[in-house]
Write a protein that holds these residues in place. Structure first.
Motif, short mmCIF file in Angstrom:
data_model
loop_
_atom_site.label_atom_id
_atom_site.label_comp_id
_atom_site.label_asym_id
_atom_site.label_seq_id
_atom_site.Cartn_x
_atom_site.Cartn_y
_atom_site.Cartn_z
N ARG A 47 0.84 -1.19 0.00
CA ARG A 47 0.00 0.00 0.00
C ARG A 47 0.88 1.24 0.00
NH1 ARG A 47 -4.65 1.69 4.47
NH2 ARG A 47 -5.23 3.67 3.50
N ILE A 48 0.65 2.11 -0.97
CA ILE A 48 1.45 3.32 -1.10
C ILE A 48 0.58 4.52 -0.72
CG2 ILE A 48 2.76 4.80 -2.66
CD1 ILE A 48 3.34 2.35 -4.35
N ASN A 49 1.06 5.34 0.19
CA ASN A 49 0.38 6.58 0.55
C ASN A 49 1.06 7.75 -0.15
OD1 ASN A 49 -1.44 5.32 2.36
ND2 ASN A 49 0.12 5.31 3.96
N VAL A 50 0.30 8.48 -0.93
CA VAL A 50 0.87 9.59 -1.69
C VAL A 50 0.12 10.88 -1.37
CG1 VAL A 50 1.64 8.13 -3.60
CG2 VAL A 50 -0.64 9.15 -3.68
N THR A 51 0.82 11.99 -1.54
CA THR A 51 0.25 13.32 -1.32
C THR A 51 0.59 14.21 -2.50
OG1 THR A 51 0.55 13.10 1.07
CG2 THR A 51 0.22 15.32 0.22
N PRO A 52 -0.40 14.92 -3.06
CA PRO A 52 -0.11 15.84 -4.16
C PRO A 52 0.89 16.91 -3.74
CG PRO A 52 -2.47 15.44 -4.01
CD PRO A 52 -1.85 14.84 -2.78
N GLU A 53 1.83 17.17 -4.62
CA GLU A 53 2.86 18.18 -4.38
C GLU A 53 2.80 19.22 -5.49
OE1 GLU A 53 7.48 17.95 -3.15
OE2 GLU A 53 7.04 17.21 -5.16
N LEU A 54 2.89 20.48 -5.11
CA LEU A 54 2.77 21.58 -6.07
C LEU A 54 3.96 22.52 -5.94
CD1 LEU A 54 0.70 23.19 -8.04
CD2 LEU A 54 0.26 24.57 -6.01
N TRP A 55 4.55 22.87 -7.10
CA TRP A 55 5.59 23.89 -7.13
C TRP A 55 5.05 25.07 -7.93
CZ3 TRP A 55 10.36 24.01 -4.75
CH2 TRP A 55 10.76 22.82 -4.11
N LEU A 56 5.13 26.25 -7.32
CA LEU A 56 4.58 27.46 -7.92
C LEU A 56 5.69 28.49 -8.07
CD1 LEU A 56 1.33 29.23 -6.71
CD2 LEU A 56 3.44 30.51 -6.88
N ARG A 57 5.73 29.17 -9.25
CA ARG A 57 6.72 30.22 -9.48
C ARG A 57 6.01 31.56 -9.54
NH1 ARG A 57 9.02 28.77 -14.18
NH2 ARG A 57 10.83 27.76 -13.22
N ASP A 58 6.40 32.49 -8.65
CA ASP A 58 5.78 33.82 -8.67
C ASP A 58 6.44 34.67 -9.75
OD1 ASP A 58 8.19 34.85 -7.63
OD2 ASP A 58 7.48 34.72 -5.56
N GLU A 59 5.96 35.91 -9.91
CA GLU A 59 6.45 36.75 -11.01
C GLU A 59 7.89 37.19 -10.82
OE1 GLU A 59 5.04 41.23 -9.65
OE2 GLU A 59 4.33 40.37 -11.52
N GLU A 60 8.41 37.04 -9.61
CA GLU A 60 9.81 37.35 -9.36
C GLU A 60 10.71 36.15 -9.64
OE1 GLU A 60 9.95 38.73 -5.38
OE2 GLU A 60 8.92 40.63 -5.81
N LYS A 62 10.65 33.26 -8.03
CA LYS A 62 10.90 32.45 -6.85
C LYS A 62 9.96 31.25 -6.82
CE LYS A 62 11.37 32.70 -1.83
NZ LYS A 62 11.27 33.57 -0.63
N GLU A 63 10.51 30.07 -6.49
CA GLU A 63 9.72 28.85 -6.43
C GLU A 63 9.18 28.63 -5.01
OE1 GLU A 63 8.97 26.54 -8.72
OE2 GLU A 63 10.27 26.98 -10.42
N HIS A 64 7.95 28.14 -4.94
CA HIS A 64 7.31 27.83 -3.66
C HIS A 64 6.73 26.42 -3.74
CE1 HIS A 64 7.44 32.17 -2.58
NE2 HIS A 64 7.24 32.33 -3.88
N ARG A 65 6.90 25.66 -2.67
CA ARG A 65 6.44 24.27 -2.63
C ARG A 65 5.30 24.13 -1.64
NH1 ARG A 65 7.83 20.02 0.82
NH2 ARG A 65 7.56 17.92 -0.04
N PHE A 66 4.27 23.38 -2.07
CA PHE A 66 3.11 23.12 -1.21
C PHE A 66 2.72 21.66 -1.33
CE2 PHE A 66 2.81 27.56 -2.52
CZ PHE A 66 2.67 28.21 -1.30
N GLN A 67 2.08 21.14 -0.28
CA GLN A 67 1.58 19.78 -0.29
C GLN A 67 0.15 19.76 0.24
OE1 GLN A 67 4.67 17.63 2.01
NE2 GLN A 67 4.89 16.31 0.23
N GLY A 68 -0.66 18.85 -0.28
CA GLY A 68 -2.02 18.71 0.21
C GLY A 68 -2.96 18.24 -0.87
N ASP A 69 -4.06 17.65 -0.46
CA ASP A 69 -5.03 17.10 -1.41
C ASP A 69 -5.68 18.16 -2.28
OD1 ASP A 69 -4.52 14.55 -0.48
OD2 ASP A 69 -6.16 14.59 0.99
N MET A 70 -5.73 19.41 -1.81
CA MET A 70 -6.40 20.44 -2.58
C MET A 70 -5.65 20.79 -3.88
SD MET A 70 -5.69 24.08 -0.66
CE MET A 70 -5.62 23.55 1.04
N PHE A 71 -4.40 20.33 -4.00
CA PHE A 71 -3.59 20.66 -5.18
C PHE A 71 -3.62 19.58 -6.25
CE2 PHE A 71 -1.29 22.60 -1.49
CZ PHE A 71 -1.68 23.90 -1.74
N GLU A 72 -4.43 18.53 -6.05
CA GLU A 72 -4.37 17.38 -6.96
C GLU A 72 -4.86 17.69 -8.37
OE1 GLU A 72 -6.64 14.28 -5.28
OE2 GLU A 72 -8.55 15.38 -5.28
#
Length: 202
Positions: A47-60, A62-72
């Motif tokens: 059984r594998i447990n996974v979580t959606p991961e999101l990388w976002l780049r702003d207009e400057e 810069k990269e930002h990392r987030f985790q959570g089901d809302m990003f799937e």
């Protein structure tokens, strides 16, 4: 035109409004990150447990990392915004301007239905049973009924009082939580509407 209040699912790119902060940018990476892997020794299945991961780049840039089901539902190239409280790295909501959907975070989606309240009441009552019994015995002792605390009737009355108090407390909390989350959702919608208007003007 995208309207956050109608599409809610369960200048500067980084702006703020009142108590909330919005980080807006473009998704560069969206993937499932494995958190754990467990194998059942009897069946041999894993059984594998996974979580959606999101990388976002702003207009400057810069990269930002987030985790959570809302990003799937996010995909690379989508224009999105993550809403949080200043100083907190935990997202309250996630707006996908490309798909036109706003996803609420865990803090805004706690179930306050009667069924959920009853289940929570039973669970909390079990946790509070022992410390509550000590308080109950001390209370009866102060009014001269200490001997009744250890009787079958005393335990029955204690259980009814404990469960009743926990249930009433949770219902009061639920009403307060409902008011707080409504205020937060309204503020999030105003903030997103402001972001959309600003992008339209530019």
């Amino acid at each position: 035109m995208f309207h956050p209040a109608q599409s809610r699912a369960n200048g500067d790119m980084n702006g703020s409004c009142g108590r909330l902060l919005v980080l807006r940018g473009v998704v560069t990476t969206a993937r499932q990150q494995m958190q754990s892997f467990r194998i059942d020794r009897q069946s041999g299945y894993g059984r594998i447990n996974v979580t959606p991961e999101l990388w976002l780049r702003d207009e400057e840039g810069k990269e930002h990392r987030f985790q959570g089901d809302m990003f799937e539902t996010a995909r690379p190239g989508h224009e999105v915004a993550v809403i949080s409280r200043p100083g907190s790295g935990k997202p309250l909501a996630f707006a996908n301007f490309t798909t036109g959907v706003v996803h609420d975070g865990d803090a805004l989606t706690i179930s306050t239905s009667v069924g959920s309240t009853i289940i929570s009441t039973l669970g909390l009552s079990v946790l509070l049973a022992l410390p509550g019994a000590l308080v109950w015995a001390a209370l009866l002792d102060t009014i001269g009924l200490g001997d009744q605390a250890l009787t079958a009737t005393g335990f029955q009355v204690y259980a009814i009082v404990l469960i009743g108090c926990v249930y009433v407390g949770l219902r009061i909390w639920s009403k307060s939580y409902g008011k707080r989350t409504k205020a937060l959702r309204d503020e999030i919608d105003r903030l997103l509407a402001s972001e959309i208007a600003s992008a339209t003007r530019t």
